[in-house]
Design an enzyme around this catalytic site. Structure first.
Site, PDB file in Angstrom:
ATOM      1  N   GLY A   1       0.815  -1.207   0.000  1.00 16.33           N
ATOM      2  CA  GLY A   1       0.000   0.000   0.000  1.00 16.33           C
ATOM      3  C   GLY A   1       0.845   1.252   0.000  1.00 16.33           C
ATOM      4  O   GLY A   1       2.057   1.217   0.219  1.00 16.33           O
TER       5      GLY A   1
ATOM      6  N   GLY B   1       0.653   5.737   0.950  1.00 12.83           N
ATOM      7  CA  GLY B   1      -0.084   6.782   1.638  1.00 12.83           C
ATOM      8  C   GLY B   1       0.709   7.422   2.753  1.00 12.83           C
ATOM      9  O   GLY B   1       1.663   6.842   3.274  1.00 12.83           O
TER      10      GLY B   1
ATOM     11  N   GLY C   1       4.577   7.661   2.451  1.00  9.12           N
ATOM     12  CA  GLY C   1       5.413   6.469   2.395  1.00  9.12           C
ATOM     13  C   GLY C   1       4.748   5.309   1.694  1.00  9.12           C
ATOM     14  O   GLY C   1       3.664   5.428   1.123  1.00  9.12           O
TER      15      GLY C   1
ATOM     16  N   LYS D   1       7.553  -0.679   6.378  1.00 11.02           N
ATOM     17  CA  LYS D   1       6.941   0.625   6.162  1.00 11.02           C
ATOM     18  C   LYS D   1       8.050   1.641   5.948  1.00 11.02           C
ATOM     19  O   LYS D   1       8.852   1.899   6.857  1.00 11.02           O
ATOM     20  CB  LYS D   1       6.082   1.007   7.365  1.00 11.02           C
ATOM     21  CG  LYS D   1       5.401   2.360   7.258  1.00 11.02           C
ATOM     22  CD  LYS D   1       4.546   2.594   8.496  1.00 11.02           C
ATOM     23  CE  LYS D   1       3.844   3.932   8.462  1.00 11.02           C
ATOM     24  NZ  LYS D   1       2.992   4.140   9.654  1.00 11.02           N
TER      25      LYS D   1
ATOM     26  N   ASP E   1      -6.895   7.114  16.788  1.00 13.72           N
ATOM     27  CA  ASP E   1      -7.296   6.930  15.384  1.00 13.72           C
ATOM     28  C   ASP E   1      -7.722   5.484  15.139  1.00 13.72           C
ATOM     29  O   ASP E   1      -7.397   4.894  14.112  1.00 13.72           O
ATOM     30  CB  ASP E   1      -6.145   7.316  14.452  1.00 13.72           C
ATOM     31  CG  ASP E   1      -6.636   7.621  13.029  1.00 13.72           C
ATOM     32  OD1 ASP E   1      -7.841   7.882  12.859  1.00 13.72           O
ATOM     33  OD2 ASP E   1      -5.812   7.584  12.095  1.00 13.72           O
TER      34      ASP E   1
END
Length: 318
Positions: A54, A56, A59, A76, A169
């Site tokens: 993925g 976003g 990064g 990541k 979050d």
């Protein structure tokens, strides 16, 4: 048990990020007082990239394999030329991940610099992605499955809150899951470690869709000494509702949210409720999470004793 379609495996034999003269040097990854990485032996040179998972927030996340052990991780990588706010989140997340050790919080195996100013987190790989991934793939979440997932999330939240960490979050896209239906809370970029018991926690960080009323309007829905951890419980209630109904509960299916609509709905409307036909225990649990008055919201420890989750055997959650 939920049925999930097999994922199409993409083998993108791409090199790890290479040095760039155009990227500014990334600031030091952690303050000097931060503890050492969990596993300092892992470096970028040890890892072989398998595919992109993925993009976003400045990064990219890769699925990687350790060349010597064949262990699979998620890498990541945050770019050195990212927005300063993103870089601050990276430092915060690195600090929190190095403090935590819970079976229901994502494990970090190392944080290290890459050439060109990038910084990388080597973390556990969860082969089913996120709860949001399952929703998009059409998985039907039954009450039984939700109760098993919920107990794991609560166990992770209780651990975090006991260590004075507020996630801020919590949502389906920040809860990772594997084929055994084991979950890990992830993405601590906007989380906060309380230095004092009464530190305020009503800033506009995180995703506003899952934000509790007191974080929108602390004067009306909070109090001078309100429980700063209660915002995570509100987010949990919305997450469970979303899993069950298949869409964000404050909006119609397919409707795109905007800040003003969400703020009005959360602050001035009644909390969303489960549809008819759900069990009384499930409805009661969600109501305990979605109390607009934060002082009436149950804590993670109290919710672990609620009948909806108290009888769940995590050993049989697979």
């Amino acid at each position: 048990m939920a049925l999930v379609r097999d994922r199409r495996q993409i083998n993108l034999r791409l090199p790890l990020p290479s040095p760039s003269e155009h990227r500014s040097r990334f600031p030091p990854p952690l303050p000097p007082s931060a503890p050492a990485p969990t596993t300092s032996a892992i470096s970028a040179a040890d890892l072989e990239k398998l595919q992109v998972l993925g993009h976003g927030n400045g990064g990219t996340v890769y699925k990687v394999r350790h060349k010597q052990t064949s262990a699979v991780y998620a890498l990541k990588v945050v770019h050195g030329n990212s927005d300063p706010a993103v870089r601050r989140q990276v430092l915060r997340e690195a600090s929190i991940l190095r403090r935590t050790d819970s079976p229901h919080v994502i494990k970090c195996h190392g944080v290290f610099d890459l050439p060109g100013g990038d910084i990388a987190f080597c973390m556990e790989y969860m082969d089913m992605g996120t709860l949001e991934t399952l929703l998009k793939n059409g998985v039907v979440f039954t009450e039984s499955l939700i109760s098993k997932l919920c107990r794991q999330i609560l166990t992770g939240l209780e651990y975090l809150h006991s260590h004075k960490i507020i996630h801020r979050d919590l949502k389906p896209s920040n809860i990772l899951i594997d084929q055994k239906m084991e979950i890990k809370i992830s993405d601590f970029g906007v989380s906060k470690i309380l230095q004092r018991t009464l530190d305020p926690c009503n800033s506009y960080v995180g995703t506003c869709a899952y934000m509790s009323p007191e974080r929108f309007d602390p004067d009306s829905f909070g109090s001078k000494n309100y429980d700063v951890y209660a915002g995570d419980i509100w987010s949990l209630g919305l997450t469970l509702l979303e899993l069950y109904v298949g869409h964000f509960p404050y909006l119609a299916p397919g409707q795109r949210p905007d800040w003003a609509t969400l703020m009005c709905a959360i602050c001035f409307g009644e909390p969303p409720a489960l549809p008819e036909g759900t069990s009384g225990e499930f409805r009661s649990f969600v109501e305990c999470c979605l109390q607009k008055d934060s002082s009436k919201r149950w804590t993670a420890t109290q919710l672990l004793a609620h009948p909806f989750v108290s009888g769940v055997d995590l050993q049989s959650s697979a």
